[in-house]
Design a protein around this motif. Structure first.
Motif, PDB file in Angstrom:
ATOM      1  N   LYS A 118      -8.773  24.934 101.255  1.00  0.00           N
ATOM      2  CA  LYS A 118     -10.062  25.504 100.857  1.00  0.00           C
ATOM      3  C   LYS A 118     -10.821  25.955 102.094  1.00  0.00           C
ATOM      4  CE  LYS A 118     -11.125  23.051  96.599  1.00  0.00           C
ATOM      5  NZ  LYS A 118     -12.098  22.201  95.932  1.00  0.00           N
ATOM      6  N   LYS A 119     -11.646  26.951 101.939  1.00  0.00           N
ATOM      7  CA  LYS A 119     -12.485  27.499 103.002  1.00  0.00           C
ATOM      8  C   LYS A 119     -11.671  28.079 104.162  1.00  0.00           C
ATOM      9  CE  LYS A 119     -16.201  24.260 101.980  1.00  0.00           C
ATOM     10  NZ  LYS A 119     -17.111  23.254 102.508  1.00  0.00           N
ATOM     11  N   GLY A 120     -10.386  28.372 103.932  1.00  0.00           N
ATOM     12  CA  GLY A 120      -9.565  29.013 104.959  1.00  0.00           C
ATOM     13  C   GLY A 120      -9.144  28.110 106.100  1.00  0.00           C
ATOM     14  N   GLN A 121      -9.226  26.809 105.932  1.00  0.00           N
ATOM     15  CA  GLN A 121      -8.890  25.882 107.006  1.00  0.00           C
ATOM     16  C   GLN A 121      -7.404  25.567 107.044  1.00  0.00           C
ATOM     17  OE1 GLN A 121     -11.394  22.620 105.893  1.00  0.00           O
ATOM     18  NE2 GLN A 121     -13.139  23.405 107.043  1.00  0.00           N
ATOM     19  N   PHE A 122      -6.903  25.288 108.250  1.00  0.00           N
ATOM     20  CA  PHE A 122      -5.544  24.798 108.417  1.00  0.00           C
ATOM     21  C   PHE A 122      -5.507  23.921 109.664  1.00  0.00           C
ATOM     22  CE2 PHE A 122      -5.603  28.676 110.882  1.00  0.00           C
ATOM     23  CZ  PHE A 122      -4.829  28.396 112.006  1.00  0.00           C
ATOM     24  N   THR A 123      -4.475  23.104 109.766  1.00  0.00           N
ATOM     25  CA  THR A 123      -4.308  22.224 110.913  1.00  0.00           C
ATOM     26  C   THR A 123      -3.315  22.847 111.880  1.00  0.00           C
ATOM     27  OG1 THR A 123      -4.757  20.279 109.571  1.00  0.00           O
ATOM     28  CG2 THR A 123      -3.565  19.916 111.640  1.00  0.00           C
ATOM     29  N   ILE A 124      -3.701  22.919 113.144  1.00  0.00           N
ATOM     30  CA  ILE A 124      -2.771  23.380 114.176  1.00  0.00           C
ATOM     31  C   ILE A 124      -1.814  22.221 114.445  1.00  0.00           C
ATOM     32  CG2 ILE A 124      -2.520  24.188 116.545  1.00  0.00           C
ATOM     33  CD1 ILE A 124      -5.434  25.247 116.327  1.00  0.00           C
ATOM     34  N   PRO A 125      -0.514  22.408 114.267  1.00  0.00           N
ATOM     35  CA  PRO A 125       0.442  21.311 114.475  1.00  0.00           C
ATOM     36  C   PRO A 125       0.328  20.710 115.881  1.00  0.00           C
ATOM     37  CG  PRO A 125       1.499  23.149 113.369  1.00  0.00           C
ATOM     38  CD  PRO A 125       0.148  23.627 113.809  1.00  0.00           C
ATOM     39  N   SER A 126       0.589  19.410 115.969  1.00  0.00           N
ATOM     40  CA  SER A 126       0.378  18.676 117.225  1.00  0.00           C
ATOM     41  C   SER A 126       1.145  19.265 118.404  1.00  0.00           C
ATOM     42  CB  SER A 126       0.716  17.203 117.052  1.00  0.00           C
ATOM     43  OG  SER A 126       2.079  17.046 116.745  1.00  0.00           O
ATOM     44  N   GLN A 127       2.378  19.734 118.193  1.00  0.00           N
ATOM     45  CA  GLN A 127       3.129  20.269 119.334  1.00  0.00           C
ATOM     46  C   GLN A 127       2.487  21.533 119.897  1.00  0.00           C
ATOM     47  OE1 GLN A 127       4.369  20.090 116.208  1.00  0.00           O
ATOM     48  NE2 GLN A 127       5.798  21.736 115.756  1.00  0.00           N
ATOM     49  N   PHE A 128       1.798  22.312 119.055  1.00  0.00           N
ATOM     50  CA  PHE A 128       1.079  23.496 119.512  1.00  0.00           C
ATOM     51  C   PHE A 128      -0.179  23.076 120.288  1.00  0.00           C
ATOM     52  CE2 PHE A 128       3.643  24.979 116.060  1.00  0.00           C
ATOM     53  CZ  PHE A 128       4.017  26.267 116.396  1.00  0.00           C
ATOM     54  N   ARG A 129      -0.887  22.070 119.756  1.00  0.00           N
ATOM     55  CA  ARG A 129      -2.092  21.579 120.440  1.00  0.00           C
ATOM     56  C   ARG A 129      -1.745  21.000 121.794  1.00  0.00           C
ATOM     57  NH1 ARG A 129      -2.897  19.036 115.410  1.00  0.00           N
ATOM     58  NH2 ARG A 129      -2.754  17.021 116.452  1.00  0.00           N
ATOM     59  N   LYS A 130      -0.667  20.234 121.870  1.00  0.00           N
ATOM     60  CA  LYS A 130      -0.257  19.641 123.148  1.00  0.00           C
ATOM     61  C   LYS A 130       0.130  20.719 124.147  1.00  0.00           C
ATOM     62  CE  LYS A 130       1.291  15.297 121.151  1.00  0.00           C
ATOM     63  NZ  LYS A 130       2.458  14.524 120.680  1.00  0.00           N
ATOM     64  N   LYS A 131       0.912  21.688 123.715  1.00  0.00           N
ATOM     65  CA  LYS A 131       1.382  22.751 124.615  1.00  0.00           C
ATOM     66  C   LYS A 131       0.231  23.593 125.156  1.00  0.00           C
ATOM     67  CE  LYS A 131       4.931  26.212 125.201  1.00  0.00           C
ATOM     68  NZ  LYS A 131       5.413  25.717 126.463  1.00  0.00           N
ATOM     69  N   THR A 132      -0.814  23.776 124.348  1.00  0.00           N
ATOM     70  CA  THR A 132      -1.932  24.631 124.756  1.00  0.00           C
ATOM     71  C   THR A 132      -3.166  23.838 125.174  1.00  0.00           C
ATOM     72  OG1 THR A 132      -2.619  24.818 122.443  1.00  0.00           O
ATOM     73  CG2 THR A 132      -1.190  26.560 123.321  1.00  0.00           C
ATOM     74  N   ASN A 133      -3.040  22.508 125.219  1.00  0.00           N
ATOM     75  CA  ASN A 133      -4.123  21.630 125.655  1.00  0.00           C
ATOM     76  C   ASN A 133      -5.363  21.759 124.771  1.00  0.00           C
ATOM     77  OD1 ASN A 133      -4.987  19.558 127.338  1.00  0.00           O
ATOM     78  ND2 ASN A 133      -5.997  20.962 128.739  1.00  0.00           N
TER      79      ASN A 133
END
Length: 86
Positions: free
Chosen positions: A12-27
């Motif tokens: 809802k409201k266009g939200q999504f979770t950035i997967p952890s491996q993407f967050r870690k790689k991009t800090n």
């Protein structure tokens, strides 16, 4: 350059979770800001940093940032700084 891809579901409201491996790689951490842009039919997310050199160091493991990546970090930071000065 290694390309990573993963399917995520939009809530809802266009939200999504950035997967952890993407967050870690991009800090990207809680409270981080990102710049979102579209190119043709693509959605591109750029992590924003306050000090591109300091925060970019070690971002890609043992590799060093090349001049193109350093320029992108610096330009992104300048764009955000200009927007915040308004």
């Amino acid at each position: 350059m290694i390309c990573m891809m993963q399917r995520v579901k939009i809530r809802k409201k266009g939200q999504f979770t950035i997967p952890s491996q993407f967050r870690k790689k991009t800090n990207i951490k809680e409270g981080s800001e990102v710049l979102i842009e579209t190119r043709d039919n693509e959605l591109i997310i750029h992590p924003l940093v306050s000090d591109p050199i300091k925060e970019g160091f070690g971002l890609f493991g043992k590799e060093t940032l090349d001049s193109r990546e350093l320029k992108m970090f610096a330009e992104t930071s300048r764009v955000i700084s200009k927007d915040n000065d308004k």
